[in-house]
Design an enzyme around this catalytic site. Structure first.
Site, PDB file in Angstrom:
ATOM      1  CB  SER A 744      -0.952  -0.004   1.197  1.00 55.97           C
ATOM      2  OG  SER A 744      -1.975  -0.958   0.993  1.00 55.97           O
ATOM      3  CG  ASN A 874      -6.218 -10.617  -1.496  1.00 58.88           C
ATOM      4  OD1 ASN A 874      -7.288 -10.752  -0.927  1.00 58.88           O
ATOM      5  ND2 ASN A 874      -5.878 -11.348  -2.542  1.00 58.88           N
ATOM      6  CE1 TYR A 875      -0.458  -9.061   1.004  1.00 56.00           C
ATOM      7  CE2 TYR A 875      -1.092  -9.937  -1.138  1.00 56.00           C
ATOM      8  CZ  TYR A 875      -0.605 -10.130   0.145  1.00 56.00           C
ATOM      9  OH  TYR A 875      -0.279 -11.389   0.566  1.00 56.00           O
ATOM     10  CG  LEU A 876      -2.574  -2.490  -4.036  1.00 49.42           C
ATOM     11  CD1 LEU A 876      -2.706  -2.204  -5.523  1.00 49.42           C
ATOM     12  CD2 LEU A 876      -1.278  -1.905  -3.500  1.00 49.42           C
TER      13      LEU A 876
END
Length: 916
Positions: A744, A874-876
């Site tokens: 992120s 899933n990650y940002l």
DNA sequence: ATATCGACTTGCACAAAACATG
DNA sequence: CATGTTTTGTGCAAGTCGATAT
């Protein structure tokens, strides 16, 4: 119209024959990392010298062929840089000087802008750096592609694109925006590690917090407008989608924000059930309105049953509960835009919120007190696949047709249908399948040897069935679909605390042959049919228990546990110890809530990362080996975004993560580089060479000393020890938080640094490039599509064709200028002369087209092994994206598809100046 | 302290749907 | 409108990590 989200489409699945769906290949190959130790060798290595090849791994290919390739390093040049390899390679090292190789690298771009030296940059940046320095070639990367173009990093490509081309069109709608810059933004502080090492200059400290904020507040007007805007927009007809879509900064947000903080807690739904109203309140946060609204809401709210309650509610709710004013306001479309721009304001609230959130974030589940996940829960259970329908096609054994019972035929068919996959030729798969099948055939069956089996007749029957299905008229297909939908409809929804929410996976998995990834020892084993008596249902007390869909049978158990979110589960037939759960869909409030908590936790890491880095840097030289291993492992997780690496059983594929790295997975390349080569999750190869601080290098050498190839690199470490340590550094901190944080922060950083004024398309390209950086950091790979090569060839042909056309016009132009005749065209007719300007115009049009195609080609080649979706999902932190869209007037749906917009409903009302 | 259980997140492949093209 | 592509959605395997049990 369309906007509503719930649409659920279908479900497709065909159930037919059950299980056999994936026909094609699938197994990837893994590269086998093997121990190569020395391999690297070359010093220069970074790029993985020759061995480069590696990549392959998965990619390799494509499914098809590649079966064997493993060799990681070997030479093969394989085409792709593979993912892992490549990407990583490049990125890495950041810090340090990197410079080393620069020479080769191609990478032109980038960096420059950024920071120069800085190390601070988030990983992403780092990568660039590296690249630069290093090369991208590294690993796979370069290589393969290299050939030409490929080499360049996407980014370049992209950049370039933008640059030059530009122009292109489409500015259209939104464009006008003046960008707001971010205010202060700045905060750069927290950049990923990379930065830190080298220099720390950048860090500004405090900043973090947001600096941004400082700024301004937005004019009231603005707020209103926004709100409305959004809302209205959503409603607006689809056609305008674009416009409407664009998010405007929501004014509401402010308000909302406040809520938010509060909201989180409170937000949750009221305990009581039902009632929409009530529920509405809870859920809907005022803010929601904006985004969510867009998506979801429909005009009619209530009416549609399909619309999840929540959504419906929201609508209403927003209006009601929250200040009416805000919501109410509608703005004319035009207006909002502007406002939005202006808006940048920041709210102080924001900060506040943050803090509050943090605190909250911690462990307690947001909503409720102690572990309580819901107060009321209603649903209809699960749906089972249809029973097996025997086809009667006889396979051959030793050349003779064999009679099989339906049960025997079912399993034979599962295998027959996989004929064109890689699994069909793997020994493990065949052995496991045959063993399980023979159990069903019985001891005395004539079929004794796999070699004498000929499944071709069944395979051919399958192909015919497939063809038949394809040949159905669209009406027939539609009818089938509707029928299915009708059957499944009741299972698709659950009512949680009075809000209708979509269920994620209400279909029980059909029987089939287990398809493990990589060299899974259990591949090919029969995954038996799940019966109602295998299933445990979890539902609220006092509501009707779903009736078992199969007459005469019943559930294994019915529980009423409100501390968990699953609706049902059964034991995995392949490994009894595992469970298969039925959960709510990603768009549900329950999932959204925990998603938000995940991001809040990783944002919190910003405030601790410096101290954490200082600490482990100090411990690199610690005499206590245990401590030293923790320090080095933490460093690797932070810098390379490695996964924690839990221990695995022997009956699983041999893959590793940080704590389970083996001595032969890391090679020391003097003077201070480390080459990683191992199979990670899903047996995806991670191949990367990174420059590290000397103490780390020395520590790794020490950890490897005296151990055999298969030994654990971190013999004094495991994930629980590591996480326990991390927890001391920051409440709730675990290894995976670093991945989220680095992903992120990298996106936030790149978007802030690289977004320029330009067309929407150009801005989207910037986003895509940032997304790609993150995907590379996380080593998210995909296999190359089977048709990739032919597609590239076709693109090249088209480009050549355009070039030929352009050249012909050029010739004609010069002839016209000289007053010469143009001769005849293909049909023998004399070509007519045109004004010189006309030729020039055509030529430039064609050139623009060529440029665009070249760019598309590069992007395509560049992304052929990089999967952008996983990080996006899933990650940002979606708030980074939403805020960026608002600031740059990019419609959110240009970045998030319908399901992502639904999943990230909780993030849609973020302020435009949000910083991760 | 370690192993196992349990719940939930992450990840890739494939299929279906939506688009683009000829 | 047939077909090739691209995008979206589904399936389900494979991780992470806290809680319990040993």
């Amino acid at each position: 119209m369309a906007v509503v989200d719930p649409v659920m489409f279908d479900n497709d699945d065909d159930e037919g024959p059950i299980s056999f769906k994936r026909s094609s290949t699938s197994v990837k190959n893994r590269p086998t990392p093997t121990k190569q130790e020395g391999s690297s060798g070359n010093a220069g290595s970074v790029r993985s010298p020759k061995p480069v090849a590696s990549n392959q791994q998965k990619n390799g290919l494509t499914g098809v062929s590649r079966p064997l390739q493993h060799k990681p390093q070997s030479s093969s040049p394989n085409p792709r840089p593979l993912g892992s390899g490549q990407p990583n390679s490049s990125r890495e090292h950041s810090n340090s000087s990197n410079a080393v190789d620069k020479g080769k690298l191609k990478r032109p771009f980038v960096d420059d802008k950024s920071d120069s030296e800085d190390d601070h940059k988030p990983i992403g940046l780092r990568r660039k750096v590296d690249d630069r320095g290093l090369k991208k070639p590294a690993v796979g990367i370069g290589r393969d592609d290299d050939s030409d173009d490929d080499n360049k990093p996407l980014s370049l490509k992209i950049n370039s694109t933008k640059t030059p081309s530009n122009g292109t069109n489409k500015a259209i709608v939104l464009k006008a925006t003046p960008k707001i810059e971010q205010p202060g933004d700045d905060s750069e502080d927290d950049k990923p590690l990379a930065s830190r090492l080298p220099a720390r200059p950048a860090l500004k400290s405090g900043a973090n917090v947001s600096d941004d904020d400082s700024e301004d507040e937005k004019p009231l007007a603005a707020r209103f407008s926004k709100v409305t805007g959004s809302a209205s927009a959503s409603i607006s007809t689809s056609k305008d989608k674009v416009l409407s879509a664009s998010l405007k900064p929501t004014s509401s947000s402010k308000v909302s924000n406040n809520d938010t903080s509060t909201s989180r807690n409170s937000i949750k739904r009221p305990i009581d059930n039902n009632n929409q109203t009530i529920s509405a309140l809870k859920k809907a946060r005022p803010s929601d309105g904006s985004a969510s609204a867009i998506v979801k809401r429909e005009p009619k709210a209530d009416d549609n049953d399909n619309v999840p309650l929540s959504q419906r509610l929201k609508i209403g709710e927003s209006s009601n509960s929250k200040a009416p004013a805000k919501n109410i306001v509608k703005k004319s479309p035009s207006s909002f835009k502007k406002d939005s721009k202006k808006m940048k304001m920041k709210m102080k609230t924001k900060k506040t919120m943050k803090n509050s959130q943090f605190s909250k974030t911690m462990k307690v589940p947001p909503g409720s007190g102690g572990g309580k996940k819901w107060s009321t829960l209603e649903h209809n259970g699960v749906i089972f696949p249809p029973p097996y329908k025997p086809h009667g096609v006889k396979m051959l054994y030793n050349g003779q047709p064999v009679d099989l019972t339906p049960e025997q035929e079912e399993v034979a068919t599962m295998f027959a249908v996989m004929k064109d996959t890689d699994y069909a030729s793997k020994k493990t798969f065949i052995d496991n399948f045959f063993t399980d099948w023979r159990k069903i055939l019985g001891k005395n069956h004539i079929i004794k040897k796999f070699e004498l089996c000929d499944f071709t007749p069944i395979y051919e029957w399958h192909l015919i069935e497939k063809e038949k299905k394809k040949q159905m008229t669209s009406e027939e297909k539609k009818a089938v679909k509707e029928e299915k939908l009708k059957q499944e409809e009741k299972y698709m929804w659950a009512v949680v605390d009075g809000v209708k929410e979509k269920v994620g996976n209400f279909r029980v998995e059909p029987p089939g042959l287990f398809r493990g990834r990589g060299e899974h020892p259990k591949m090919g084993k029969l995954k038996r049919r799940i019966q109602p008596s295998d299933i445990t249902i979890n539902i609220g007390k006092g509501v009707p228990v779903p009736e078992c869909p199969i007459p005469g049978e019943s559930w294994k158990e019915v529980k009423h546990d409100n501390t968990v979110t699953w609706l049902a589960f059964w034991n995995d037939p392949i490994s009894q110890k595992d469970f298969k759960y039925v959960f709510l869909a990603a768009s549900s409030s329950l999932k959204g809530q925990s998603d938000k908590e995940k991001y809040e936790k990783s944002r919190l890491l910003k405030d601790h990362i410096h101290k954490i880095r200082d600490t482990y840097t100090k411990d690199f030289r610690c005499k206590d080996v245990g401590k030293k291993q923790i320090a080095v492992a933490t460093y690797l997780i932070d810098k390379l975004a490695l996964r924690a690496g839990n221990e695995k059983d022997d009956d699983e594929a041999e893959t590793v993560g940080c704590c389970t790295l083996k001595v032969d997975n890391v090679t020391c390349v003097p003077p201070n580089k480390l080459q990683f080569d191992f199979l990670g999750k899903d047996s995806i190869r991670y191949f990367n060479t990174v420059e590290v601080e000397l103490p780390v290098y020395k520590a790794i050498e020490e950890f490897r000393a005296g151990k055999k190839p298969g030994a654990e690199l971190f013999d004094k470490l495991d994930t629980s020890r590591l996480n326990a340590h991390l927890k001391d550094l920051m409440p709730g901190l675990t290894a995976k938080v670093f991945r989220t944080y680095n992903a992120s922060i990298t996106l936030d950083d790149i978007l802030h640094k690289e977004t320029e004024d330009g067309t929407i398309l150009e801005k989207i390209a910037v986003y895509q490039r940032a997304n790609k950086e993150v995907a590379i950091i996380c080593n998210h790979q995909r296999s190359v599509s089977k048709s990739h090569d032919s597609q590239m060839t076709r693109l090249n042909e088209k480009i050549d064709e355009l070039k030929a056309q352009r050249d012909e016009f050029k010739v004609d132009l010069s002839k016209v200028k000289k007053g010469k005749s143009l001769g005849n065209d293909k049909d023998g007719n004399a070509k007519r002369k045109l004004a010189p300007e006309a030729y020039e115009k055509k030529i430039s049009q064609i050139e623009t087209k060529i440029e665009k195609m070249e760019m598309d080609k590069k992007i395509k080649e560049d992304l052929k092994t990089v999967a952008l979706g996983t990080s996006k999902i899933n990650y940002l932190d979606p708030r980074i994206t939403v805020a960026w869209c608002k600031r740059h007037e990019v419609p959110i749906e240009k970045i998030f598809n319908k399901s992502l917009v639904a999943k990230f409903a909780w993030a849609m009302d973020v302020e435009p100046d949000f910083r991760f």
